[in-house]
Scaffold this motif. Structure first.
Motif, mmCIF file in Angstrom:
data_model
loop_
_atom_site.group_PDB
_atom_site.id
_atom_site.type_symbol
_atom_site.label_atom_id
_atom_site.label_comp_id
_atom_site.label_asym_id
_atom_site.label_seq_id
_atom_site.Cartn_x
_atom_site.Cartn_y
_atom_site.Cartn_z
ATOM 1 N N TYR A 446 0.812 -1.210 0.000
ATOM 2 C CA TYR A 446 0.000 0.000 0.000
ATOM 3 C C TYR A 446 0.848 1.263 0.000
ATOM 4 N N GLY A 447 2.129 1.130 0.306
ATOM 5 C CA GLY A 447 2.987 2.302 0.435
ATOM 6 C C GLY A 447 2.962 2.820 1.873
ATOM 7 N N GLU A 448 4.084 3.423 2.310
ATOM 8 C CA GLU A 448 4.175 3.810 3.717
ATOM 9 C C GLU A 448 3.220 4.941 4.072
ATOM 10 N N ASN A 449 2.975 5.888 3.164
ATOM 11 C CA ASN A 449 2.086 6.998 3.486
ATOM 12 C C ASN A 449 0.679 6.515 3.796
ATOM 13 N N ALA A 450 0.147 5.648 2.922
ATOM 14 C CA ALA A 450 -1.205 5.127 3.129
ATOM 15 C C ALA A 450 -1.248 4.235 4.368
ATOM 16 N N PHE A 451 -0.198 3.418 4.549
ATOM 17 C CA PHE A 451 -0.177 2.516 5.695
ATOM 18 C C PHE A 451 -0.093 3.311 6.999
ATOM 19 N N TYR A 452 0.724 4.380 7.016
ATOM 20 C CA TYR A 452 0.858 5.184 8.236
ATOM 21 C C TYR A 452 -0.479 5.818 8.637
ATOM 22 N N SER A 453 -1.183 6.356 7.640
ATOM 23 C CA SER A 453 -2.469 6.995 7.947
ATOM 24 C C SER A 453 -3.472 5.988 8.492
ATOM 25 N N ALA A 454 -3.540 4.813 7.842
ATOM 26 C CA ALA A 454 -4.479 3.780 8.300
ATOM 27 C C ALA A 454 -4.037 3.211 9.647
ATOM 28 N N TRP A 455 -2.722 3.019 9.816
ATOM 29 C CA TRP A 455 -2.191 2.501 11.101
ATOM 30 C C TRP A 455 -2.549 3.444 12.239
ATOM 31 N N GLN A 456 -2.430 4.742 11.996
ATOM 32 C CA GLN A 456 -2.723 5.724 13.033
ATOM 33 C C GLN A 456 -4.200 5.693 13.415
ATOM 34 N N ASP A 457 -5.091 5.553 12.390
ATOM 35 C CA ASP A 457 -6.527 5.458 12.684
ATOM 36 C C ASP A 457 -6.826 4.220 13.526
ATOM 37 N N ALA A 458 -6.224 3.079 13.139
ATOM 38 C CA ALA A 458 -6.474 1.831 13.871
ATOM 39 C C ALA A 458 -5.910 1.904 15.286
ATOM 40 N N MET A 459 -4.672 2.442 15.399
ATOM 41 C CA MET A 459 -4.047 2.551 16.723
ATOM 42 C C MET A 459 -4.853 3.457 17.636
ATOM 43 N N GLU A 477 -0.189 -0.834 26.927
ATOM 44 C CA GLU A 477 0.408 -2.061 26.383
ATOM 45 C C GLU A 477 -0.014 -2.282 24.928
ATOM 46 N N GLN A 478 -1.281 -1.952 24.623
ATOM 47 C CA GLN A 478 -1.755 -2.080 23.247
ATOM 48 C C GLN A 478 -1.026 -1.107 22.332
ATOM 49 N N PHE A 479 -0.762 0.100 22.830
ATOM 50 C CA PHE A 479 -0.003 1.073 22.043
ATOM 51 C C PHE A 479 1.390 0.532 21.720
ATOM 52 N N GLY A 480 2.018 -0.114 22.706
ATOM 53 C CA GLY A 480 3.328 -0.715 22.457
ATOM 54 C C GLY A 480 3.284 -1.769 21.358
ATOM 55 N N ASP A 481 2.204 -2.561 21.325
ATOM 56 C CA ASP A 481 2.060 -3.583 20.273
ATOM 57 C C ASP A 481 1.936 -2.929 18.900
ATOM 58 N N TYR A 482 1.228 -1.791 18.828
ATOM 59 C CA TYR A 482 1.090 -1.103 17.544
ATOM 60 C C TYR A 482 2.418 -0.539 17.063
ATOM 61 N N LEU A 483 3.239 -0.037 17.994
ATOM 62 C CA LEU A 483 4.569 0.434 17.601
ATOM 63 C C LEU A 483 5.405 -0.706 17.031
ATOM 64 N N ASP A 484 5.374 -1.840 17.720
ATOM 65 C CA ASP A 484 6.128 -3.015 17.228
ATOM 66 C C ASP A 484 5.648 -3.435 15.848
ATOM 67 N N PHE A 485 4.326 -3.407 15.648
ATOM 68 C CA PHE A 485 3.742 -3.824 14.374
ATOM 69 C C PHE A 485 4.235 -2.914 13.245
#
Length: 536
Positions: A446-459, A477-485
């Motif tokens: 998807y590309g990093e820009n699109a993934f970052y935006s969607a990742w931020q919404d999900a996180m 703890e869930q926030f830490g898992d999102y960073l690792d992901f």
């Protein structure tokens, strides 16, 4: 000749000698600071201990916590200062058994009188006369005292007292003891030093000076002390903090972070009252306040019941409206009103993530009511009341519904929401190690820009959901898992702002109080970056 009397001056040696005799019988006690403090504490030690224990037990029973120690000390101080005068009267009075105080061996009474006359000096004694077996000391301010030579030794007695007040009786008893101390220092200089006698004289003059104030002033001071003690006792036993088991002074995540629970409630309600009770081994704390119906103007009695957990945390257990239990939606409405009222009256901007949840909920309800084919049913729980403070506005979706669009121009929005949902669903696979390389490659496509935006919404959505349902610690703890992901897919360069929050937080956090600040920082940054909720 073996002397049959001893001196008690409060020293370690004197205390040791007194310990052998079990009491002060046979001792002449000096009125020095060390001696009188030791005598008063020893005579009242049982009562002081009982007073202290009573204060601590009473304070603990009322939920006063550390203040209970202060209450115990206050009661002990009242006992000490209230009854030490009675101790002085008993110990320093002429009737106290000092043992045999004979003339020095080989000294006649005439020689003793001559030595006393030449060595005696007390500014409060104006005249000294003597007879064949007695010496009389005259003082206009202190009264008349007589030292008599008897078969059992020298005895000091009080002949007259300037005041007939029983309250001042102990003063004359102390003064007679000091006169005897000076006589002993003259006849037996090895027993009492001149410095000790001067210290006694100074202490007695201060003692008499303290009693010169008018009776009205004494009564005023006494009344002020009693009022202060009553105030401390009242605030300890009946204060909001005591009756609420400390909840009134604590913070709750559904209220503005700037204010305690008590401040928020008292700002909104009139005549707020706290109470607590036990039920099935569980402690409940209630707050009852008077509100007003904005439509009818009638008064409403609102009850808020908090449940204390075994780990000292607490949450809202239920709320009542004129005695009737509210459902979850009604509780949210009241809490929203409390938040809005406090922020408005204190000029605070909306910063609590819960406010956004209320806005979303209101919008959803408006849409649902406008749609005749939809309805909202909020049934009250039958067996257990849902805790607002421990629940969340958004439910975890079982099946995600994409946003509907009217044209292809909104296709990117549909794509973003769909990708955010995939990230939200796949976070568990990544943390458990079950995500395949093919899945990772698909996310990279998807590309990093699109993934970052969607990742931020999900996180943002998932951390907010965890905070509302399970608390700050789980959300962290869930926030830490999102960073690792994210780092496992694209690395950490794009996440420097989020990594900064994570790295600045202390390691090994174990409570919601520790994690709360940092979770709020994460949510605030996500909101600043225009992150959206993916839950409908």
């Amino acid at each position: 000749m073996k002397e049959l009397f001893e001196i008690y001056d409060g020293s370690a040696e004197a205390k040791k000698a007194k310990g052998k005799s079990k009491n002060l019988s046979g001792f002449h006690p000096l009125f020095t600071a060390a001696a009188r403090r030791s005598i008063a504490l020893d005579a009242l030690k049982i009562w002081l201990l009982l007073g202290f224990v009573l204060g601590v037990v009473t304070g603990v029973a009322a939920g006063a916590g550390a203040v209970s120690v202060f209450l115990g000390l206050l009661i002990a101080a009242v006992i000490y200062f209230g009854f030490r005068d009675d101790v002085y009267k008993k110990v320093y009075g002429p009737e106290h058994d000092r043992g045999q105080l004979p003339l020095p061996e080989g000294m006649s009474w005439e020689e003793a009188v001559d030595r006393i006359r030449r060595g005696f000096a007390n500014p409060d004694v104006e005249q000294v006369t003597d007879t064949a077996d007695a010496m009389t000391f005259y003082s206009k301010k202190r009264g008349t005292y007589q030292l008599k030579n008897t078969a059992d030794g020298l005895k000091m007695t009080i002949l007259t007292k300037p005041s007939k007040s029983s309250k001042k009786e102990y003063l004359y008893a102390v003064f007679s003891s000091v006169l005897l101390s000076q006589v002993i220092a003259i006849l037996y200089p090895e027993k009492i030093s001149a410095e000790q006698v001067e210290e006694e004289k100074a202490a007695v003059r201060k003692l008499f000076g303290a009693h010169k104030m008018p009776l009205v002033i004494e009564l005023a001071i006494t009344a002020a002390f009693v009022a202060f003690a009553a105030y401390v006792l009242y605030t300890t036993l009946y204060s909001d903090s005591a009756r609420s088991k400390g909840i009134s002074d604590s913070y709750l995540n559904v209220f503005p972070s700037e204010a305690t629970v008590g401040e928020v409630l008292d700002d909104f309600f009139a005549d707020g009252k706290w109470d607590n009770y036990e039920q099935n081994g569980v402690t409940y704390v209630s707050y009852t306040g008077i509100g007003q119906n904005t439509q009818t103007g009638e008064k409403i009695v609102i009850g808020i019941y908090f449940k204390l957990n075994s780990d000292k945390t607490f949450g809202i257990d239920r709320m009542t409206w004129n005695g009737d239990t509210m459902n979850t939606l009604e509780q949210l409405g009241v809490i929203s009103a409390l938040n809005d009222s406090y922020r408005e009256s204190h000029g605070l901007a909306s910063s609590n993530a819960l406010d956004s949840a209320f806005d979303e909920l209101e919008n959803a309800l408006d849409d649902a009511l406008a749609d005749s084919s939809s309805s909202v049913s909020m049934a009250e729980p039958e067996s257990e009341t849902v805790s607002v403070a421990e629940s969340t506005v958004y439910d975890e979706p079982e099946e995600y519904t994409q946003n509907q669009t009217e044209s292809d121009s909104t296709g990117y929005e549909i794509h973003q929401n769909s990708l955010a949902e995939d990230i939200y669903i796949s976070i568990g696979d990544y943390t458990s190690g079950n995500m395949t390389e093919e899945q990772k490659a698909e996310f990279r496509s998807y590309g990093e820009n699109a993934f970052y935006s969607a990742w931020q919404d999900a996180m943002y959505s998932d951390v907010y959901r965890c905070w509302g349902r399970y608390g700050y610690l789980v959300a962290w703890e869930q926030f830490g898992d999102y960073l690792d992901f994210y780092e496992g897919i694209f690395g950490s360069e794009r996440l420097k702002d989020y990594d900064s929050i994570y790295n600045n937080a202390p390691t090994g956090m174990e409570t919601d109080d520790e994690a709360g600040y940092y979770v709020d920082e994460v949510l605030a940054l996500a909101e600043k970056n225009n992150a959206d909720m993916i839950f409908n």
